[in-house]
Design a protein around this motif. Structure first.
Motif, PDB file in Angstrom:
ATOM      1  N   ASP A  29       6.864  35.840  33.579  1.00 18.88           N
ATOM      2  CA  ASP A  29       6.905  35.647  35.034  1.00 18.88           C
ATOM      3  C   ASP A  29       6.928  36.963  35.803  1.00 18.88           C
ATOM      4  OD1 ASP A  29       9.537  36.576  34.846  1.00 18.88           O
ATOM      5  OD2 ASP A  29      10.449  34.766  35.666  1.00 18.88           O
ATOM      6  N   GLY A  30       7.029  38.088  35.081  1.00 17.51           N
ATOM      7  CA  GLY A  30       7.041  39.379  35.750  1.00 17.51           C
ATOM      8  C   GLY A  30       8.343  39.666  36.470  1.00 17.51           C
ATOM      9  N   LYS A  31       9.340  38.840  36.234  1.00 13.03           N
ATOM     10  CA  LYS A  31      10.647  39.032  36.882  1.00 13.03           C
ATOM     11  C   LYS A  31      11.741  39.107  35.827  1.00 13.03           C
ATOM     12  CE  LYS A  31       9.050  36.616  40.937  1.00 13.03           C
ATOM     13  NZ  LYS A  31       8.948  35.312  41.571  1.00 13.03           N
ATOM     14  N   LEU A  32      12.053  37.949  35.220  1.00  8.92           N
ATOM     15  CA  LEU A  32      13.140  37.885  34.244  1.00  8.92           C
ATOM     16  C   LEU A  32      12.732  37.330  32.889  1.00  8.92           C
ATOM     17  CD1 LEU A  32      16.139  36.509  36.376  1.00  8.92           C
ATOM     18  CD2 LEU A  32      15.904  38.793  35.408  1.00  8.92           C
ATOM     19  N   ASN A  57       8.746  47.931  35.203  1.00 10.17           N
ATOM     20  CA  ASN A  57       7.280  47.893  35.253  1.00 10.17           C
ATOM     21  C   ASN A  57       6.646  47.920  33.870  1.00 10.17           C
ATOM     22  OD1 ASN A  57       7.046  47.612  38.011  1.00 10.17           O
ATOM     23  ND2 ASN A  57       6.989  49.824  38.373  1.00 10.17           N
ATOM     24  N   ALA A  58       7.232  48.683  32.951  1.00  5.56           N
ATOM     25  CA  ALA A  58       6.666  48.755  31.596  1.00  5.56           C
ATOM     26  C   ALA A  58       6.644  47.375  30.942  1.00  5.56           C
ATOM     27  CB  ALA A  58       7.474  49.730  30.736  1.00  5.56           C
ATOM     28  N   PHE A  59       7.670  46.566  31.166  1.00  8.00           N
ATOM     29  CA  PHE A  59       7.716  45.211  30.606  1.00  8.00           C
ATOM     30  C   PHE A  59       6.720  44.304  31.317  1.00  8.00           C
ATOM     31  CE2 PHE A  59      12.216  44.826  28.587  1.00  8.00           C
ATOM     32  CZ  PHE A  59      12.097  46.074  28.006  1.00  8.00           C
ATOM     33  N   ILE A  60       6.679  44.418  32.640  1.00  8.95           N
ATOM     34  CA  ILE A  60       5.766  43.579  33.429  1.00  8.95           C
ATOM     35  C   ILE A  60       4.324  43.822  32.966  1.00  8.95           C
ATOM     36  CG2 ILE A  60       4.809  43.197  35.735  1.00  8.95           C
ATOM     37  CD1 ILE A  60       7.669  43.915  36.804  1.00  8.95           C
ATOM     38  N   GLU A  61       3.962  45.077  32.803  1.00 13.91           N
ATOM     39  CA  GLU A  61       2.607  45.414  32.372  1.00 13.91           C
ATOM     40  C   GLU A  61       2.381  45.055  30.910  1.00 13.91           C
ATOM     41  OE1 GLU A  61       1.976  49.510  33.375  1.00 13.91           O
ATOM     42  OE2 GLU A  61       2.427  49.137  35.486  1.00 13.91           O
ATOM     43  N   GLY A  62       3.284  45.468  30.028  1.00 14.74           N
ATOM     44  CA  GLY A  62       3.099  45.249  28.592  1.00 14.74           C
ATOM     45  C   GLY A  62       3.068  43.788  28.208  1.00 14.74           C
ATOM     46  N   TYR A  63       4.095  43.052  28.599  1.00 17.88           N
ATOM     47  CA  TYR A  63       4.146  41.632  28.264  1.00 17.88           C
ATOM     48  C   TYR A  63       3.162  40.822  29.113  1.00 17.88           C
ATOM     49  CZ  TYR A  63       8.329  42.631  25.513  1.00 17.88           C
ATOM     50  OH  TYR A  63       9.189  43.118  24.577  1.00 17.88           O
ATOM     51  N   GLY A  64       3.046  41.192  30.380  1.00 17.24           N
ATOM     52  CA  GLY A  64       2.138  40.466  31.270  1.00 17.24           C
ATOM     53  C   GLY A  64       0.690  40.590  30.853  1.00 17.24           C
ATOM     54  N   VAL A  82      -0.970  35.068  27.132  1.00 11.63           N
ATOM     55  CA  VAL A  82      -2.077  34.115  26.992  1.00 11.63           C
ATOM     56  C   VAL A  82      -2.359  33.461  28.339  1.00 11.63           C
ATOM     57  CG1 VAL A  82      -2.791  31.965  25.884  1.00 11.63           C
ATOM     58  CG2 VAL A  82      -1.584  33.708  24.548  1.00 11.63           C
ATOM     59  N   TYR A  83      -1.286  33.078  29.042  1.00  7.36           N
ATOM     60  CA  TYR A  83      -1.412  32.439  30.352  1.00  7.36           C
ATOM     61  C   TYR A  83      -0.933  33.413  31.403  1.00  7.36           C
ATOM     62  CZ  TYR A  83      -1.662  28.396  27.317  1.00  7.36           C
ATOM     63  OH  TYR A  83      -2.022  27.515  26.316  1.00  7.36           O
ATOM     64  N   LYS A  84      -1.825  33.830  32.271  1.00  8.52           N
ATOM     65  CA  LYS A  84      -1.499  34.820  33.290  1.00  8.52           C
ATOM     66  C   LYS A  84      -0.859  34.142  34.502  1.00  8.52           C
ATOM     67  CE  LYS A  84      -3.689  37.960  30.895  1.00  8.52           C
ATOM     68  NZ  LYS A  84      -3.018  38.738  29.922  1.00  8.52           N
ATOM     69  N   ALA A  85       0.164  34.801  35.044  1.00  7.60           N
ATOM     70  CA  ALA A  85       0.827  34.289  36.256  1.00  7.60           C
ATOM     71  C   ALA A  85      -0.115  34.478  37.438  1.00  7.60           C
ATOM     72  CB  ALA A  85       2.136  35.037  36.490  1.00  7.60           C
ATOM     73  N   GLY A  86       0.036  33.576  38.399  1.00  8.44           N
ATOM     74  CA  GLY A  86      -0.720  33.695  39.648  1.00  8.44           C
ATOM     75  C   GLY A  86      -1.989  33.054  39.542  1.00  8.44           C
TER      76      GLY A  86
END
Length: 150
Positions: A93-96, A135-142, A146-150
């Motif tokens: 989710d790019g948050k938690l 940001n490193a987690f948001i970018e790396g995991y995001g 497989v399913y992109k948020a947004g």
């Protein structure tokens, strides 16, 4: 005869496994705790491959900690079986939160023996409290999801 493997999602991160005596329980098949351990091992290997290994976690004072897990044992793995364990970041989710999926396949017949899904929450390592993903987690995991948020 070559068996085509039916992965649940494209481009899994894969580890090869072989069932040895140390994996077998009193029922004559791979113990369920072994599957869970294999999932932990491949999750760390994939996380490290994404550039987010333990050193990154320590530097950022953040970690993804398991919050909830679901495992489905579909068929036994037996002594001598050659297996492939695949994993994916299913979503983030790019948050938690992020979610990771697992699939264990027997090479000889392509049969899926096990599936799992784990939900992770981002925590501050020093306090253990939930904190927003850096940001490193948001970018790396995001980017790996497989399913992109947004």
């Amino acid at each position: 005869m070559e068996t085509t493997l039916a992965w649940d999602h494209n481009r899994p991160f894969i580890q090869e496994l072989s069932v040895g005596n140390e994996h077998i329980d009193a029922l004559g098949h791979t113990n369920n705790a072994i599957y869970v351990g294999w999932c932990g091992d491949i999750a760390w290997a994939h996380t490290s491959a994404l550039g987010l290994g333990i050193n990154c976690y320590r530097q950022l004072n953040r970690a993804m900690a398991m919050q909830h897990a679901e495992y489905d044992y579909l068929a036994p793995a037996l002594l001598g079986d050659k297996l492939l364990l695949g994993t994916w970041v299913l979503n983030s989710d790019g948050k938690l939160y992020s979610e990771r999926g697992f699939q264990l396949v027997r090479v000889s017949d392509g049969k899926t023996l096990f599936r799992g899904k784990v939900r992770f929450v981002c925590i501050e390592m020093s306090s253990g409290r939930p904190k927003r993903m850096p940001n490193a987690f948001i970018e790396g995991y995001g980017n790996a999801a497989v399913y992109k948020a947004g």
